[in-house]
Design a protein around this motif. Structure first.
Motif, PDB file in Angstrom:
ATOM      1  N   GLN A   1       8.101  52.855  46.558  1.00  0.00           N
ATOM      2  CA  GLN A   1       6.867  52.203  46.173  1.00  0.00           C
ATOM      3  C   GLN A   1       6.216  53.015  45.059  1.00  0.00           C
ATOM      4  O   GLN A   1       6.404  54.227  44.958  1.00  0.00           O
ATOM      5  CB  GLN A   1       5.885  52.102  47.355  1.00  0.00           C
TER       6      GLN A   1
ATOM      7  N   TYR B   1       0.791  54.358  47.436  1.00  0.00           N
ATOM      8  CA  TYR B   1       0.700  54.562  48.888  1.00  0.00           C
ATOM      9  C   TYR B   1      -0.766  54.816  49.207  1.00  0.00           C
ATOM     10  O   TYR B   1      -1.414  55.660  48.571  1.00  0.00           O
ATOM     11  CB  TYR B   1       1.549  55.751  49.351  1.00  0.00           C
TER      12      TYR B   1
ATOM     13  N   LEU C   1      -3.497  56.088  52.017  1.00  0.00           N
ATOM     14  CA  LEU C   1      -3.459  57.012  53.164  1.00  0.00           C
ATOM     15  C   LEU C   1      -4.875  57.348  53.587  1.00  0.00           C
ATOM     16  O   LEU C   1      -5.827  57.242  52.796  1.00  0.00           O
ATOM     17  CB  LEU C   1      -2.715  58.297  52.790  1.00  0.00           C
TER      18      LEU C   1
ATOM     19  N   THR D   1       0.858  62.638  55.302  1.00  0.00           N
ATOM     20  CA  THR D   1       1.975  61.709  55.449  1.00  0.00           C
ATOM     21  C   THR D   1       3.269  62.480  55.343  1.00  0.00           C
ATOM     22  O   THR D   1       3.369  63.472  54.609  1.00  0.00           O
ATOM     23  CB  THR D   1       1.956  60.602  54.386  1.00  0.00           C
TER      24      THR D   1
ATOM     25  N   ILE E   1       7.092  59.493  52.986  1.00  0.00           N
ATOM     26  CA  ILE E   1       7.358  59.124  51.596  1.00  0.00           C
ATOM     27  C   ILE E   1       8.516  59.974  51.106  1.00  0.00           C
ATOM     28  O   ILE E   1       8.407  61.228  51.079  1.00  0.00           O
ATOM     29  CB  ILE E   1       6.114  59.313  50.733  1.00  0.00           C
TER      30      ILE E   1
ATOM     31  N   THR F   1       4.994  58.720  41.991  1.00  0.00           N
ATOM     32  CA  THR F   1       4.303  57.622  42.645  1.00  0.00           C
ATOM     33  C   THR F   1       2.873  58.051  42.873  1.00  0.00           C
ATOM     34  O   THR F   1       2.562  59.253  42.861  1.00  0.00           O
ATOM     35  CB  THR F   1       4.988  57.239  43.967  1.00  0.00           C
TER      36      THR F   1
ATOM     37  N   LEU G   1      -0.713  58.308  45.253  1.00  0.00           N
ATOM     38  CA  LEU G   1      -1.207  58.399  46.632  1.00  0.00           C
ATOM     39  C   LEU G   1      -2.711  58.195  46.593  1.00  0.00           C
ATOM     40  O   LEU G   1      -3.430  58.906  45.872  1.00  0.00           O
ATOM     41  CB  LEU G   1      -0.879  59.760  47.248  1.00  0.00           C
TER      42      LEU G   1
END
Length: 1280
Positions: free
Chosen positions: A452, A455, A457, A470, A473, A540, A542
């Motif tokens: 992805q 994300y 969170l 997390t 991932i 990515t 977050l």
């Protein structure tokens, strides 16, 4: 002068051989020998005996100053006497003995090599021999002083010998000379002819062997067979005179076992050789060859020498190339290290000529030259992809495998490839093969990817550091190995410092939970990146939301300080607070709570509004004084969240003080103690407290009252916090006296300075403490004297000394200061110090009862004092000294003892009357009182006649006791008249016995000798002085007579001569002169002895002695004779009497005038004016007995030719020729100078002094005598 000659036959050349051996030594008993002085010359005296370990023939010798007494046989050691011995001249002496064997090489320097003897028959210095060495052959610098010769002829080794390095033969030219003397009136020194002594040095094994060459080397092929001869070594004995056989051996080898050596010195191959093992040793083997003599040297050790031999081993082609896993030049090439498998690495599709990594291959052929040349090639399944370098090498070479075709090196096709490296010997074609495994390394050709791109969170705010946000991932990468390994990271941005990611797992965690505050920021955006091993990456986003938690405590606004007066003021205040957590939730709802405290019960707090009130009046004194009236309340403001958070706030309430309390003493009463006689001292401290808490209200002052308050003073001291102390002390000039007033009752007041305030009082009792300041005193009654009997009669305690002290704390002890020992008032020192002892309680004990001795000490004075052990410092601790008198009572423990009497008792039976003392004894008894009273008694009387017979007598003597002071005297008196016919000695045994009151009596005896002396030994001495003066000089006269006669002088009587005689008044002294054995001097013997002692004679003449008279003349009564003659003549013819009397008177007057004139002439001739005669005079002949003899000179009488002057009665014979007071004649020639006479003329006899005076008394002007001649040989005094 005789020529010197040798005592033994000497050859013109004396030959002595010397060698190295053990020196001989004498036996242990060769240190002393005893010889009789009458040993004949030539007889055997003793033997010299020595022992030698080498059993060599021995030579004996003797030297020293006294060696001439003996002759030594050198070969046997027999010693014979050569000169006679004399004990009285020389009873002990020393000689030096020596022994030697024929060998002297190993002798120490100073050893005797040989002895020679030369004899010179001359005397003195001409017979004393001096030896010398004139020449030494060979004459070199070493041999010139190699020998020296001693004064006794001993040749001594002065340096070391060496058969090999020095000469093996020496010849000494010897000469002997005397010290010189007169020969034909010329001083001449005589010398002997030269004598030659040959000394041969015999070689001994003292040197090691020597090799004939200094270096040995050889070469041999490495494939030489066993027993092959390599080379020959040779060694010879270093001792040229011995040449001992030599044995060879290899003592060390760098390659043990390869070679050995035979007895002939040939070195041979003993095992297989390998040149390749000697590469580090330069292809050489080092051998240490030792040559050893077959016999031991003189030191008992092996004589040997070693040399190094070098053997070079030649190469042959006996090896093939081998592979080794090492890097040059660190390779050791041992057979164990040879390998056939190798490993290497290379990247896929590597460029050509790129070598394989991690491949350390070395090919090695130990052969030399062409034998060590080899060729390299590749084989195997993958040989086409690679090549080898180098292709040809010699000895050793590092081998590389190179990429040749890159396309064939593909990791995706195969991960490992294999090739064979072949090494072939260029000569022998022998080869070796090594397998090389080549591992291919992959390269990076793929990028990692996330599933992805965003994300979302969540995480609670203030999560703990490390909390997981997390862990789900992950990115993926198809590459393998390092290229497929992904590393995660957070790119810089907002919140990157608050979170972190694990680089391996990709787990996102909180980095700093303290900074995660929802109230500051609620959402964070982070970029997560994934990177592979080839540094290819992707990312990515977050989005992290923070969840609220109750993390903010309520906040209180402002501070709270309240002032209120005690008893009247009130408190009312509201606490203001708020909470920053999310509004409308329990996290921000507030509650108020008053926390418990010392004073919280006095207040109330509304939990919802925070209003604070007091519940009642406030008291300042109820508050801790340290708080100074401040009450601190703690209010807790808390929220309703989870967990509950709260904030505390302090509310300070200051209660102001008012004066509402009186001082209070810390004690209801006080009792103090103070020492007497201590001015200015602190008595005690009173303490008071005022509950008011301000200084203005609690300050305290003290005052003093009561009986005796004027003796004290009090001073206050403020301590703070309402406390004050009052220091009660004595003024500096005031001190208390326990004996005057022991207790003081005082009142102390404490009050505030406020005029309206009250006061508090307290009772103070001051006790005066008695100080031990008075010295003790001795009880006089306890010091009354006591009596103690001597000699162990009493024991234990005999008295108690008592002391007292007015002080209450006194600790008394009685001390003995001194002991005085006296006897009859006289100090006898320390004699009695151990008799008595005094205990600390005053008890007096007898220590040494048996030692108490009245006779030694009759009064013991114990000087004692009392000591107060508790006396305070600065005061007298001792009483005055007191004396306890101990009188020692006597017991009868001493027997009487006679005092020595240096007297000789003489009895003259004709004169001794009954009850007249003839002897006496004295005795003493050391006891006192009746114990010391002595009673004498006569136990026995024996008479020992001159012929030795003993006759016992009874009742002949009695003894009477008397005393003076402590000495008792016994007077021995005859009971009846003694028999005058007995001649001898009375032995009287006298007993002295004491008279004790109690117990047995003690006694002592002594024997006295009473010598009987015939009255014929009584001598009379006439003096020119009256008897009173003679009596006054009695002691001096007695001493002079005793000195002259050496006898005991018994003076019987001293009387004046009757004045009726016509001579001048004289006195006489009758005495006996008795020797200690009872014999007495006759008058003639007395006269001789007095004349022989000039000193005594001079003293007697000065005391007035003029005449020594006989006993018969002493007994004549001149007065009676004169009366008898007058009566007879009167009866016969009165008229004739008248005429004759008239004639006598006339003649007497004329005679006296002439006699006085003669005396004056005599004195004028003999004595110069004012000069006394220097020589003593001799008594004259002024009296004759009836036999007309002269008792003084003991000479026969001759008529003086004075018949015409003879009186008609006996009185005239007393004075005729007496010279009256002419005292003593002195040799008038003693002061004259004798005229010189020829040497050979006999001296004329000296004129007789008395004759000269008499002849010259009437000389007229013509020089002729007018009267008759006076010549009387009996009166000759020339010899005096």
């Amino acid at each position: 002068m005789a020529q010197l000659w040798l005592s033994c036959f000497l050859l013109p050349a004396l030959v002595v051989s010397v060698a190295a051996n053990v020196a001989p030594k004498f036996l242990a008993n060769m240190t002393s020998v005893i010889l009789p002085e009458d040993l004949p010359v030539g007889a055997q005296a003793f033997w010299l005996v020595a022992e030698d370990q080498d059993n060599d023939p021995l030579t004996y010798g003797m030297s020293g100053p006294n060696a001439y007494f003996f002759a030594v046989t050198p070969k046997t050691g027999e010693v014979k006497l050569a000169s006679a011995l004399d004990y009285e001249t020389l009873y002990t002496f020393k000689v030096t003995i020596s022994v030697s064997d024929p060998y002297i090489q190993t002798l120490p320097v100073g050893s005797v090599v040989f002895s020679v003897l030369a004899v010179d028959k001359d005397m003195g210095s001409a017979g004393m021999v001096v030896y010398s060495i004139e020449k030494v052959i060979p004459s070199t610098g070493d041999s010139e002083h190699l020998f020296r010769i001693l004064a006794n002829g001993s040749i001594v080794l002065n340096g070391s010998l060496s058969y090999n390095n020095k000469s093996a033969f020496y010849q000494l030219e010897l000469k002997a000379c005397d010290l010189g003397g007169m020969y034909h009136n010329t001083f001449t020194i005589q010398c002997s002819l030269p004598v030659f002594l040959s000394i041969s040095v015999v070689d001994q094994p003292d040197l090691d062997p020597q090799f004939v060459r200094e270096f040995y080397s050889a070469s041999v092929a490495e494939d030489a067979a066993k027993g092959t001869s390599v080379l020959t070594v040779e060694a010879v004995d270093g001792d040229k005179g011995i040449n001992d056989p030599v044995i060879y051996s290899i003592s060390y080898s760098t390659r043990p076992g390869w070679f050995d050596i035979g007895a002939d010195g040939v070195i041979r191959v003993n095992g297989s050789l390998d040149r390749e093992q000697l590469l580090e040793a330069d292809e050489e083997v080092q051998l240490q060859v030792t040559a050893t003599e077959t016999h031991l040297n003189i030191y008992g050790q092996e004589a040997k020498v070693s040399i190094w031999v070098t053997v070079r081993v030649m190469d042959v082609n006996d090896h093939k190339p081998e592979f080794y896993n090492c890097s040059l030049p660190a390779c050791t090439f041992t057979p164990e290290e040879a390998q056939v498998n190798f490993t290497g690495y290379v990247d896929e599709h590597a460029s050509p000529r790129i070598p394989i990594d991690d491949l350390t291959m070395v090919v090695y052929d130990p052969d030399k030259g062409s034998n060590g040349t080899f060729l390299l090639s590749l084989g195997g399944p993958d040989a086409e992809a690679f090549s080898v370098s180098p292709e040809r090498a010699v000895g050793s070479a590092s081998v590389q495998v190179l990429v040749r075709v890159s396309a064939l090196v593909d990791y995706e096709r195969q991960t490992a490839m294999a090739v064979q490296v072949v090494a072939t010997d260029s000569v022998s074609q022998n080869f070796s093969v090594a397998m090389v495994t080549i591992h291919l390394r992959d390269i990076n050709d793929h990028r990692p990817t996330f599933p992805q791109s965003l994300y979302v969170l969540t995480v609670p705010e203030h999560s703990a550091t490390g909390s997981v946000v997390t862990d789900s991932i992950h990115a993926t990468d198809p590459d393998t190995g390092a290229w497929g390994q992904i590393t995660y990271s957070l790119l810089p941005g907002n919140g990157a410092d608050l979170f972190q990611v694990d680089p391996v797992s990709g787990t996102v965690t909180v980095r700093n939970g303290e900074l995660l505050d929802r109230e500051s920021q609620a959402v964070y955006y982070l970029t997560l990146q994934a990177t592979d091993g080839g540094n290819l990456s992707s990312s990515t986003t977050l989005q992290i939301h923070l969840l609220d938690i109750n993390d903010n405590a309520p906040v209180v606004s402002g501070s709270y300080n309240i002032f209120v007066q005690e008893e009247e003021g009130n408190v009312s205040v509201t606490i203001q607070a708020h909470d920053n957590d999310e509004p409308g939730t329990n996290n921000s709802r507030l509650l108020f709570n008053l926390l418990p405290g010392p004073y919280s019960h006095n207040f109330s707090l509304d939990p919802d509004t925070g209003l604070l009130r007091n519940l009642g009046p406030l008291d300042r004194e109820a508050i801790d004084p340290a708080l100074e009236g401040r009450i601190v309340l703690t209010v807790l403001v808390s929220d309703c969240g989870e967990p509950v958070l709260g904030t505390k706030v302090n509310v300070t309430i200051t209660v102001e003080d008012i004066n509402d309390n009186l001082p209070i003493f810390n004690q209801s009463s006080y009792n103090f103690t103070v020492k007497e006689e201590d001015p200015g001292v602190l008595v005690g401290v009173v303490k008071a407290w005022d509950a008011d808490q301000t200084e203005a209200n609690n300050r305290i002052s003290f005052s003093l009252s009561g009986s005796g308050a004027n003796y004290f003073m009090i001073r206050g001291l403020v301590l703070g916090a309402g406390w004050a102390e009052g220091y009660l002390r004595l003024p500096p000039d005031v001190s208390l006296d326990y004996e005057t007033q022991p207790v003081f009752n005082l009142t102390v007041s404490a009050e505030n300075p406020d005029p309206q305030g009250g006061e508090t009082i307290v009772d103070v009792c001051v006790n005066v403490k008695d100080v031990n300041d008075n010295p003790p005193t001795l009880d006089v009654a306890s010091l009354r004297g006591i009596r103690v009997a001597e000699n162990g009669s009493q024991h234990g305690q005999v008295a108690v000394v008592v002391a007292s002290d007015v002080d209450t704390s006194a600790q008394l002890e009685i001390q003995l200061v001194n002991i005085l020992c006296t006897k009859a008032g006289v100090d006898v020192g320390s004699l009695c110090w151990g008799w008595f002892s005094v205990a600390a309680n005053g008890s007096v004990y007898i220590n040494q009862s048996k030692a108490i001795d009245y006779e030694a000490c009759d009064l013991v004075t114990l000087v004692v004092r009392a000591c107060d052990l508790a006396t305070d410092p600065g005061f007298q601790a001792y009483s005055n000294n007191g004396s306890l008198l101990i009188t020692i009572e006597d017991v009868n423990d001493n027997a009487p003892y006679f005092l020595p009497e240096n007297k000789t008792f003489v009895i003259i039976p004709e004169l001794v009357l009954p009850n007249r003392e003839v002897a006496s004894v004295r005795a003493r008894d050391d006891d006192s009182g009746n114990n010391g009273v002595i009673l004498f008694s006569i136990l026995r009387v024996d008479f020992i006649s001159k012929d030795g017979a003993t006759i016992p007598f009874q009742g002949v003597f009695s003894i009477f006791t008397s005393s003076e002071a402590d000495v008792f005297a016994g007077s021995i008196q005859p009971v009846t008249s003694l028999d005058s016919t007995l001649q001898g000695t009375y032995q009287v045994t006298v007993q002295a016995r004491d008279r004790p009151s109690l117990g047995p009596f003690l006694e002592a005896t002594t024997t006295l000798n009473l010598f009987t002396v015939d009255q014929s030994y009584r001598s009379r001495l006439q003096f020119s002085t009256p008897k009173e003066e003679v009596g006054a000089n009695r002691q001096a006269i007695n001493a002079a007579l005793t000195q002259a006669t050496r006898t005991t002088v018994y003076i019987v009587d001293i009387q004046d001569i009757d004045s009726a005689a016509r001579a001048r008044p004289h006195s006489y002294l009758d005495a006996y002169f008795v020797f200690p054995n009872g014999s007495a001097l006759t008058l003639d013997e007395l006269s001789v002895m007095i004349r022989n002692d000039q000193d005594s004679l001079t003293q007697l003449l000065q005391l007035g002695l003029v005449v020594l008279g006989s006993q018969e003349s002493q007994e004549s009564d001149l007065s009676k004779q004169l009366i008898s003659v007058i009566i007879g003549l009167g009866v016969a013819l009165l008229l004739v009497l008248v005429i004759m009397t008239m004639a006598f008177v006339c003649v007497r007057k004329s005679y006296n005038r002439k006699l006085q004139a003669m005396k004056a002439a005599k004195e004028a001739r003999k004595t110069a004016a004012g000069v006394m005669p220097s020589a003593p005079a001799i008594p004259g002949t002024n009296m004759y007995n009836t036999e007309r003899a002269n008792p003084m000179l003991n000479l026969p009488n001759k008529d003086l030719g004075l018949e015409y002057l003879s009186p008609s009665n006996d009185l005239d014979s007393v004075s005729v020729n007496s010279l009256d007071d002419n005292s003593v004649d002195v040799d008038k020639n003693s002061q004259e100078i004798k005229e010189h006479r020829p040497p050979h003329t006999p001296p004329e006899p000296d004129p007789e002094p008395l004759s000269v005076v008499l002849l010259g008394r009437q000389a007229g002007a013509s020089g002729q005598l007018e009267g008759p001649s006076y010549t009387n040989a009996g009166l000759d005094t020339t010899d005096l």
